[in-house]
Scaffold this motif. Structure first.
Motif, short mmCIF file in Angstrom:
data_model
loop_
_atom_site.label_atom_id
_atom_site.label_comp_id
_atom_site.label_asym_id
_atom_site.label_seq_id
_atom_site.Cartn_x
_atom_site.Cartn_y
_atom_site.Cartn_z
N LYS A 102 45.76 34.53 41.19
CA LYS A 102 44.62 33.86 41.81
C LYS A 102 45.03 33.28 43.17
O LYS A 102 46.06 32.63 43.27
CB LYS A 102 44.08 32.74 40.93
CG LYS A 102 42.91 31.98 41.54
CD LYS A 102 42.52 30.75 40.74
CE LYS A 102 41.87 31.12 39.44
NZ LYS A 102 41.34 29.90 38.73
N GLN A 104 43.21 31.00 46.34
CA GLN A 104 42.02 30.26 46.71
C GLN A 104 42.30 29.36 47.89
O GLN A 104 43.44 28.97 48.14
CB GLN A 104 41.51 29.44 45.53
CG GLN A 104 42.51 28.45 44.96
CD GLN A 104 41.95 27.77 43.73
OE1 GLN A 104 40.80 27.37 43.69
NE2 GLN A 104 42.79 27.62 42.70
N VAL A 346 37.67 32.27 46.28
CA VAL A 346 38.59 32.42 45.15
C VAL A 346 38.71 33.90 44.88
O VAL A 346 37.71 34.59 44.66
CB VAL A 346 38.07 31.69 43.89
CG1 VAL A 346 39.02 31.95 42.73
CG2 VAL A 346 37.95 30.20 44.14
N THR A 348 40.76 36.82 42.52
CA THR A 348 41.62 37.05 41.35
C THR A 348 41.99 38.51 41.27
O THR A 348 41.20 39.40 41.59
CB THR A 348 40.91 36.63 40.05
OG1 THR A 348 39.70 37.37 39.91
CG2 THR A 348 40.59 35.14 40.07
#
Length: 362
Positions: A102, A104, A346, A348
């Motif tokens: 991830k 962000q 964000v 992923t």
């Protein structure tokens, strides 16, 4: 001992201190098949059959990177002693697997990007969107209680990287509206007149074929115009970041909070380039690199999913470190949203597999 050695190796590789991905958690490491081979002039070669790390958290300036688990296979590092410290000279790994990645942070383009004259080769600039040249798909928007368009259902087909506004539809109660592109911008002709969604701030407009009218002054529109996505998008991105949104009209901004968006786009094979990133997308024939977009309200955020990403010859410039690899596959989800008036994201990555990883300090 293994944890301390692994953390030291990662610090040498990345030049960063690690934190935990969870409260009270720890960065966890394991090393299998370690070999050390001193070289001349204070150099050291380290070989590792398998390197595993879990629950990693790294701060990259304003960005935060979290990795649930990473495994490196057949890792070879060449280190050089300088001023009493070991520094990375080069590194290779035959393959790598990453799970639960991830990233962000704030979404921001460079304040100044390279501007090219009209017609200049795409490869000369930092932005290159070759996969858009053969993109196919459909974008749909549902606008609720639109000020000029009424409740409207908009469908914009994309064929071989081209938007043909003659095929775009704007359906609502009463006579339908039409979309098009003129020298002033992208417009909608509604029953009560023409309004612009995006106005061009400079000429010429790369990638645009403008509307055409009949032979007589004031005659009706006979061709609504076209946009070639690759050159048009590249030209927009090469503008200074502060100017990218200047063409969006006030009316369009008012519609964003009432506009739901969905769509599917199959990217073509080709080179992708952005500041600090270069790669080649492959696998169109196997339906890889297809994008699905969704938003309940464009003004609040938008999501994009790629269930099967396939990339070759990727190069990432991470400041003091340059990473290259032969092949990357996996799945990607990106969510861009507004928070406190600023854009954030964000991203992923799932089930990422990398072949032929190479690291080189700059």
């Amino acid at each position: 001992m293994a944890d301390a050695l692994a953390a030291s190796l990662l610090h040498v590789l990345l030049g960063l201190e690690l934190g935990s991905t969870a409260q009270g958690g720890n960065n966890r490491f394991s090393i299998d098949g370690l070999t050390l081979q001193p070289q001349g002039d204070g150099a050291l070669e380290i070989g590792i059959r398998r390197f595993d790390a879990a629950a990693l958290r790294v701060a990259l300036g304003p960005l935060v990177l979290e990795i649930d688990r990473i495994a490196l296979h057949q890792l070879a590092l060449q280190l050089q002693a300088e001023a009493g410290r070991l520094r990375l000279r080069s590194g290779q790994a035959a393959s790598a697997e990453l799970f639960g990645v991830k990233v962000q942070g704030p979404l921001a383009l460079p304040a100044e990007v390279q501007a090219l004259p009209a017609g200049a080769a795409a490869a000369a600039g930092p932005w290159s969107l070759g996969p858009l040249a053969a993109a196919d798909g459909t974008i749909r928007a549902e606008i609720v209680d639109a000020h000029l368009l009424f409740d409207a259902d908009v469908t914009v087909p994309i064929r071989r990287g081209r938007v043909d506004f003659n095929e775009a539809t704007v359906e609502h109660v009463g006579p339908d509206s039409r979309m098009g592109v003129s020298r002033l911008g992208v417009y909608v002709d509604a029953p009560n007149g023409r309004s612009y969604l995006y106005q061009f701030t400079c000429m010429p407009v790369v990638g645009a074929e403008f509307e055409r009218r009949g032979a007589f002054l004031g005659a009706r529109v006979t061709d609504r115009g076209h946009l070639q996505l690759q050159p048009f998008a590249e030209a927009l991105l090469r503008q200074p970041a502060k100017g990218l949104g200047m063409g969006i009209t006030d009316q369009a901004r008012q519609l964003f909070d009432r506009t739901a968006l969905s769509g599917d786009l199959q990217l073509g094979d080709g080179r992708f380039g952005a500041p600090g990133v270069q790669a080649e997308l492959t696998g169109r024939a196997e339906r890889r690199n297809a994008i699905r977009v969704h938003s309940e309200a464009v003004g609040r955020g938008i999501s994009a999913e790629m269930a099967s990403v396939s990339v070759q010859n990727a190069l990432l410039d991470a400041g003091a470190l340059q990473l290259a690899c032969d092949q990357v596959t996996g799945a990607l989800t990106l969510h861009v949203f507004v928070e406190g008036g600023d854009l954030r994201f964000v991203s992923t990555l799932a089930n990422v597999k990398i072949v032929g990883l190479r690291l080189q300090p700059r």
